[in-house]
Design an enzyme around this catalytic site. Structure first.
Site, PDB file in Angstrom:
ATOM      1  N   GLU A  70       0.977  -5.554  -1.948  1.00 19.56           N
ATOM      2  CA  GLU A  70       0.806  -4.142  -2.255  1.00 19.56           C
ATOM      3  C   GLU A  70       2.146  -3.477  -2.596  1.00 19.56           C
ATOM      4  O   GLU A  70       2.983  -4.087  -3.250  1.00 19.56           O
ATOM      5  CB  GLU A  70       0.062  -3.449  -1.105  1.00 19.56           C
ATOM      6  CG  GLU A  70      -1.302  -4.107  -0.856  1.00 19.56           C
ATOM      7  CD  GLU A  70      -2.169  -3.363   0.133  1.00 19.56           C
ATOM      8  OE1 GLU A  70      -2.898  -4.028   0.880  1.00 19.56           O
ATOM      9  OE2 GLU A  70      -2.146  -2.123   0.165  1.00 19.56           O
ATOM     10  N   ASP A  93     -11.226   2.364   0.409  1.00 19.59           N
ATOM     11  CA  ASP A  93     -10.159   1.452   0.804  1.00 19.59           C
ATOM     12  C   ASP A  93      -9.572   1.995   2.112  1.00 19.59           C
ATOM     13  O   ASP A  93     -10.029   3.012   2.653  1.00 19.59           O
ATOM     14  CB  ASP A  93      -9.105   1.359  -0.318  1.00 19.59           C
ATOM     15  CG  ASP A  93      -8.237   0.116  -0.173  1.00 19.59           C
ATOM     16  OD1 ASP A  93      -7.613  -0.291  -1.151  1.00 19.59           O
ATOM     17  OD2 ASP A  93      -8.208  -0.462   0.942  1.00 19.59           O
TER      18      ASP A  93
HETATM   19  C1  GLC Z   1      -5.779  -2.953   1.744  1.00 16.58           C
HETATM   20  C2  GLC Z   1      -6.077  -3.196   0.274  1.00 16.58           C
HETATM   21  C3  GLC Z   1      -7.470  -3.682   0.002  1.00 16.58           C
HETATM   22  C4  GLC Z   1      -7.998  -4.443   1.215  1.00 16.58           C
HETATM   23  C5  GLC Z   1      -8.095  -3.471   2.370  1.00 16.58           C
HETATM   24  C6  GLC Z   1      -8.528  -4.171   3.665  1.00 16.58           C
HETATM   25  O1  GLC Z   1      -4.933  -1.838   1.865  1.00 16.58           O
HETATM   26  O2  GLC Z   1      -5.830  -2.095  -0.606  1.00 16.58           O
HETATM   27  O3  GLC Z   1      -7.409  -4.515  -1.160  1.00 16.58           O
HETATM   28  O4  GLC Z   1      -9.282  -4.976   0.923  1.00 16.58           O
HETATM   29  O5  GLC Z   1      -6.893  -2.762   2.598  1.00 16.58           O
HETATM   30  O6  GLC Z   1      -7.562  -5.102   4.057  1.00 16.58           O
END
Ligand code: GLC
Length: 595
Positions: free
Chosen positions: A487, A289
């Site tokens: 988030e 991530d």
């Molecule tokens: C974000 C999320 C993830 C996402 C990634 C790219 O922080 O945790 O779900 O796919 O970054 O945007």
């Protein structure tokens, strides 16, 4: 004659082995590196702007980076479907012209409720509302439409569907889950994968099961806090959605940013190799991530240096690092780790090979570009499906007979700014990461728009953003909810509504009129008893998307018989001791005649 890796009639594994045999170590390491497009615009954080040729060269040519992404909200200017297609075509063309072996790039984005980064795309209900429909075929259809829109703009890798189990409604990403019923989540995840990946044709994309594993159970509901999960619970509750997604053929898995039982998932060979690869048999790409390799050093503090962090992540089983900005920093460390023998060359071949396999499966070597002239139509499609999904999701929790609002000349007063500003019904991950920005609106039907459009003849409708002293109405419909967030910013430890929303409800019930509350929230919220017990109607609309306003109006006026059912247990308090409404609960109109 055609080189084997260029021969689309050969099996993918044969093409992978042939191409790997021709690649340098640097080219292979580039395939393990993913960079955010903001970097190629010359920005080192989230932003927008024209592409910067110097940065394109540094990332795509010098570092051979194999995939790019648009982090939440990173878009071309103007943010239109054709501009997206032109941007991804430009990046692809540059990559291919600077790749000795002509290896195309993958382009990733978070299309978690439609192609939600692009202005003009219909915005679907977030997963929690889709779960309330209990209809996997609907989710599969949404996957088809979304993949078609993505591919038409050159996005080939969707960081979706979320496969986290929603065990804690306080968690900011609860609305991205399918609730806390493993079997339901499993069915929805598999449906989404099937819809998006199809037969890997020119209208399909790669999917990503995220975030492996146990991310939905952070302590205290605090995003990215450690999750304490017994092994039996992990296998019986958290794994089924991932297993179903893998069985449906998901090409990639994104790792949980948090930690499980004290071990950061990005450093856990137990999770990423033993469980995911050996037990579950996953053969696709495991991607980190956002910046989570480096965070092993800077956040989890289990690595003494970035070099150690890279070694830990690669050894645990991460194939691609979503860096997402410093390409040189990551690639130079991987090269150093291989040269020093700390990471075997075989691990690089395995990781890079999985990325190449994904590119072959998606037909990228044969079809690296998109036809920009088709982008607008593909992105604009699906609005009716979004409306249908929203209608099917709405869940009626309480009704003393006030609903459906009669065909009689009932005077209805709509109250609350959320009834005419669509941001709350859209939620996070809409144009902007944290929700639709103030200066960039995507077409939506608000609750007020919807009520006006459905108003039966003889009925009266008025709007006020607060409750007047002596309301000139028979029924007051108060639209409340949460501000759009994503988030950690969306964590809500009390499960309460903003005080201004509670005040609206309280003023309404104190007016002595019949009151219907409409909730636009990504979680079950706790209403004060003195308010909740005085409501004549309570409607949970979740985050119903751009067509949500019309769907809510259709339910309130009885054009649609509410059929949504709760995909989670609605707690009576933040401590989540008792249940206000049980999983599966939802009312329908008893006496109902189709309009
Ligand atoms: C974000 C999320 C993830 C996402 C990634 C790219 O922080 O945790 O779900 O796919 O970054 O945007």
């Amino acid at each position: 004659s055609t080189l084997p890796y260029r021969d689309a009639t050969l099996p993918v594994e044969r093409r992978v082995q042939d191409l790997l045999s021709r690649m340098t170590l640097q080219e292979k390491v580039g395939q393990m590196t993913q960079i955010d497009t903001a970097r190629l615009m010359g920005r080192d954080e989230w932003d927008r702007g024209p592409l910067n040729p110097e940065w394109m060269k540094r990332v795509l040519a010098d570092q051979h980076v194999g995939s790019l992404l648009s982090g939440g909200g990173v878009a071309p200017i103007p943010n239109t479907p054709s501009a997206w297609a032109e941007m991804t075509n430009t990046l692809q063309r540059f990559a291919l012209e600077h790749s000795r072996l002509g290896i195309p790039i993958l382009y990733g984005a978070d299309a978690v409720h439609g192609h939600n980064n692009v202005v003009g795309a219909p915005i679907f209900p977030h997963n929690l509302g889709l779960a309330a429909t209990f209809d996997p075929s609907l989710v599969e259809s949404i996957g088809v439409v979304t993949a078609n829109a993505l591919r038409a703009t050159g996005v080939t890798w969707n960081f979706a569907p979320d496969a986290d189990l929603g065990v804690d409604p306080r968690w900011g990403r609860f609305y991205e889950t399918w609730g806390d019923l493993p079997e339901l989540a499993a069915a929805m995840v598999a449906a989404s994968v099937r819809g998006q990946q199809g037969d890997f044709g020119p209208q399909n994309v790669a999917t990503t099961l995220k975030h492996f594993v146990g991310y939905g159970a952070p302590q205290g509901g605090k995003d990215r806090a450690d999750a304490i999960i017994a092994d039996a619970d992990l296998r019986s509750s958290h794994l089924p959605p991932f297993e179903a997604g893998l069985k449906a053929g998901a090409l990639s898995v994104m790792v949980n940013s948090g930690s499980v039982n004290g071990v950061p998932a990005h450093a856990s060979a137990a999770l990423l190799t033993k469980l995911l690869r050996q037990d579950l048999g996953f053969t696709g790409v495991t991607i980190s991530d956002w910046e989570d390799v480096k965070k092993l050093q800077t956040v989890h503090k289990v690595a003494a240096s970035y070099r150690d962090a890279v070694k830990m992540a690669l050894t645990a089983g991460v194939d691609v690092s979503m860096v997402p900005h410093d390409a040189e920093g990551f690639t130079s460390l991987v090269l150093d780790l291989v040269k020093s023998g700390d990471v075997p060359q075989a691990r690089i071949d395995e990781a890079a090979g999985r990325v190449l396999a994904m590119k072959f499966r998606l037909g990228l070597f044969e079809r690296p570009y998109v036809d920009a002239s088709g982008a607008a139509a593909a992105v604009g499609a699906g609005r009716d499906l979004a409306a249908k999904a929203a209608r099917a999701s709405i869940t009626l929790l309480a009704n003393d007979g006030v609903l459906p609002l009669g065909r009689s000349g009932r005077r209805v007063l709509i109250v609350g700014e959320r009834a005419r500003d669509p941001r709350s019904q859209l939620g996070g991950w809409t144009i902007g990461w944290q929700g639709m920005p103030a200066n960039e609106d995507t077409p939506s039907v608000t609750v007020l728009d919807g009520m006006k459009a459905t108003l039966p003849k003889g009925a009266a409708l008025a709007f006020s953003n607060d409750v007047p002293s002596a309301p000139n109405a028979d029924v007051i419909v108060v639209v409340v909810g949460e501000p759009p967030h994503a988030e950690g910013d969306a964590d809500n430890p009390t499960l309460g509504l903003p005080s201004s929303d509670v005040d609206l409800l309280r003023s309404a019930v104190r007016s002595g009129k019949k009151v219907v509350a409409v909730l636009l929230s990504g979680r079950p919220v706790v209403l004060p008893d003195d308010v909740r017990t005085k409501l004549s109607g309570l409607v949970m609309a979740y985050l119903p998307g751009s067509e949500g306003g019309r769907a809510i109006a259709d339910v309130l006026y009885g054009n649609t018989n509410p059929s949504g059912r709760l995909p989670f247990t609605w707690p009576s308090g933040a401590a989540r001791s008792g249940a206000m409404y049980s999983l599966g609960f939802g009312l329908s109109y008893t006496t109902f005649t189709e309009s």
